[in-house]
Design a protein around this motif. Structure first.
Motif: not given
Length: 54
Positions: A36-43, A45-46, A48-54
């Motif tokens: 669950a922790g890894a999933a939240v971290l990954l989410l 991260l994604w 953040l990535v889409f926020g920068v690209m969007g």
């Protein structure tokens, strides 16, 4: 010119052991909690990535 390599470092191992305690308690987490922790971290991260690209 002579180089003296006599540095005296005083390592307090007692404090180091105390500092490591939270890490060991973290390792005791169940696989599900870790997942669950890894999933939240990954989410995050994604997002953040889409926020920068969007």
């Amino acid at each position: 010119m002579s180089h003296d390599h006599h540095h005296h470092h005083h390592h307090a191992h007692g404090h180091r052991a105390m500092a490591a305690a939270p890490t060991f308690s973290l390792l005791r987490l169940s696989a599900g909690q870790r997942l669950a922790g890894a999933a939240v971290l990954l989410l995050g991260l994604w997002l953040l990535v889409f926020g920068v690209m969007g």
